[in-house]
Structures are given as structure tokens and as C-alpha cells.
Design an enzyme around this catalytic site. Structure first.
Site, PDB file in Angstrom:
ATOM      1  N   ALA A  72      -8.619   3.861  11.086  1.00 42.66           N
ATOM      2  CA  ALA A  72      -8.861   3.626  12.476  1.00 42.66           C
ATOM      3  C   ALA A  72      -8.032   2.705  13.097  1.00 42.66           C
ATOM      4  O   ALA A  72      -7.511   1.688  12.450  1.00 42.66           O
ATOM      5  CB  ALA A  72     -10.439   3.309  12.749  1.00 42.66           C
ATOM      6  N   ASP A  73      -7.833   2.956  14.434  1.00 41.23           N
ATOM      7  CA  ASP A  73      -7.298   1.774  15.270  1.00 41.23           C
ATOM      8  C   ASP A  73      -7.762   1.964  16.838  1.00 41.23           C
ATOM      9  O   ASP A  73      -7.989   3.137  17.123  1.00 41.23           O
ATOM     10  CB  ASP A  73      -5.799   2.438  15.514  1.00 41.23           C
ATOM     11  CG  ASP A  73      -4.991   1.112  16.207  1.00 41.23           C
ATOM     12  OD1 ASP A  73      -4.584   0.165  15.468  1.00 41.23           O
ATOM     13  OD2 ASP A  73      -4.533   1.590  17.305  1.00 41.23           O
ATOM     14  N   THR A  74      -7.982   0.544  17.143  1.00 44.89           N
ATOM     15  CA  THR A  74      -8.592   0.576  18.494  1.00 44.89           C
ATOM     16  C   THR A  74      -7.671  -0.047  19.402  1.00 44.89           C
ATOM     17  O   THR A  74      -7.071  -1.097  19.189  1.00 44.89           O
ATOM     18  CB  THR A  74      -9.908  -0.078  18.191  1.00 44.89           C
ATOM     19  OG1 THR A  74     -10.710   0.435  17.367  1.00 44.89           O
ATOM     20  CG2 THR A  74     -10.532  -0.617  19.681  1.00 44.89           C
ATOM     21  N   GLY A 109      -9.084   5.839  17.614  1.00 49.17           N
ATOM     22  CA  GLY A 109      -8.685   6.865  16.909  1.00 49.17           C
ATOM     23  C   GLY A 109      -9.125   6.634  15.446  1.00 49.17           C
ATOM     24  O   GLY A 109      -8.919   5.526  14.818  1.00 49.17           O
TER      25      GLY A 109
END
Length: 189
Positions: A72-74, A109
């Protein structure tokens, strides 16, 4: 109900993501790989979050891992500006000053990978911030050290209790992992 058929790997050092996966009663291991988090110009905030999540997933392709890898990436977006992790306390204060009294968006994502198959998605939450004064911003930075957080804040921290007026979208997305969408994605993966 989701029945976990495969082991899970969470490729994230984020304690918030780990806490959320534990709260979902998922059995997982944490594995980390260094990944360049740069992205090409011209991508929307949602595309950036997914692009980086997929780069993180690709780092595991060469391994023969018999697990579903969750990456994940925020990112935080204020109008057309991407606010990543602050470089230092001064940069954190600058970010929080920009966010004060605004509505901004948080995008996460997420990528699921298993046996050569990858599925990615994103979530978006609108966050309405109250006006913060410089003393509040200074207090938060000194006591909560938000240098590892996109946009220089964690919604679960003190700042979230005083600054967030309302959300439109997922609370867990702002924490860094949209659990509602992850649950559905795992069930269908």
C-alpha cells in the site's frame, strides 16, 4: 465471510497498517524491501498511490513466495499539490499550516499479488480540517513526531481529535489501509 486460504505478507513497516490487519483478524507476516517511491510526472493522485503500491508489489515478484503480498501507499493531496512524508519538523509545520482550514484528499493505493497475478485498487477520502494555530501545530510535531506520515499527520493521533471536522469516505483509508475495500478484494482474489 472471508476465509483466509493463503498466508498473507504485509509489505509495510507502518504500525498503523499492521494494527488494521490485526483488527481484521488476518494472519500475516511483515516482510520489507527497499523500493524507490518515485513516480512519473503527469499522474493523478490516485494513479500515484496505485503506481507506488504496484512498484512495492513488483519487488516481491522474483521471490518464490507462496503468500498473497499486500502492499500500500498513502498520499495526501491539497488541490494539485502532493504532500508526502515531511523531510523534517519545519517541513511538517509547513504542511500542517497548508492543511489548516482546508479540505484535502487522502488516497491509498493497494496492490494484492499472488502467483503472478496482481490486483490493485485505491480509495479516496475527503478530510475537512479545522483551522490550527501555530501553538497547536508545534505541540503536535513535538509530541507526536509525524515525520513518517503522509501530510505530516496521523488521524488517529491527537491532531485528528482536534483538527478533523469531518470525513467523507473511509476513516481507515486515512490511517493508511482502506480495510473495507481490502476485505472485499481479498474475498474475491
Amino acid at each position: 465471510m472471508y476465509q483466509q486460504k493463503h498466508p498473507l505478507i504485509l509489505a509495510s513497516k507502518s504500525p498503523r497498517r499492521q494494527d488494521l490487519m490485526n483488527a481484521m483478524n488476518l494472519n500475516f507476516k511483515v516482510m520489507l524491501k527497499d523500493v524507490d517511491e518515485s513516480y512519473p510526472d503527469g499522474l493523478s493522485p490516485a494513479e500515484i498511490a496505485v503506481y507506488i503500491a504496484e512498484k512495492k508489489a513488483a519487488a516481491f515478484e522474483a521471490d518464490s513466495v507462496d503468500s498473497i503480498v499486500v502492499t500500500a501507499d498513502t498520499i495526501v493531496a491539497l488541490q494539485h499539490e502532493i504532500l508526502g512524508k515531511p523531510e523534517d519538523e519545519g517541513h511538517a509545520a509547513e504542511m500542517l499550516t497548508k492543511l489548516s482550514g482546508t479540505v484535502h484528499q487522502v488516497y491509498t493505493g493497494v496492490s494484492l499479488s499472488y502467483a503472478g497475478k496482481t490486483q490493485s485498487f485505491y480509495d479516496k477520502t475527503d478530510v475537512f480540517f479545522n483551522v490550527l494555530n501555530s501553538a497547536q501545530i508545534r505541540y503536535y510535531i513535538e509530541h507526536y513526531h509525524p515525520l513518517d506520515k503522509a501530510g505530516a499527520y496521523g488521524i488517529q493521533d491527537w491532531i485528528g481529535l482536534i483538527a478533523v471536522e469531518k470525513l467523507v469516505g473511509s476513516y481507515t483509508n486515512v490511517m493508511g489501509l482502506p480495510t473495507e475495500k481490502l476485505y472485499k478484494a481479498l474475498a474475491g482474489f
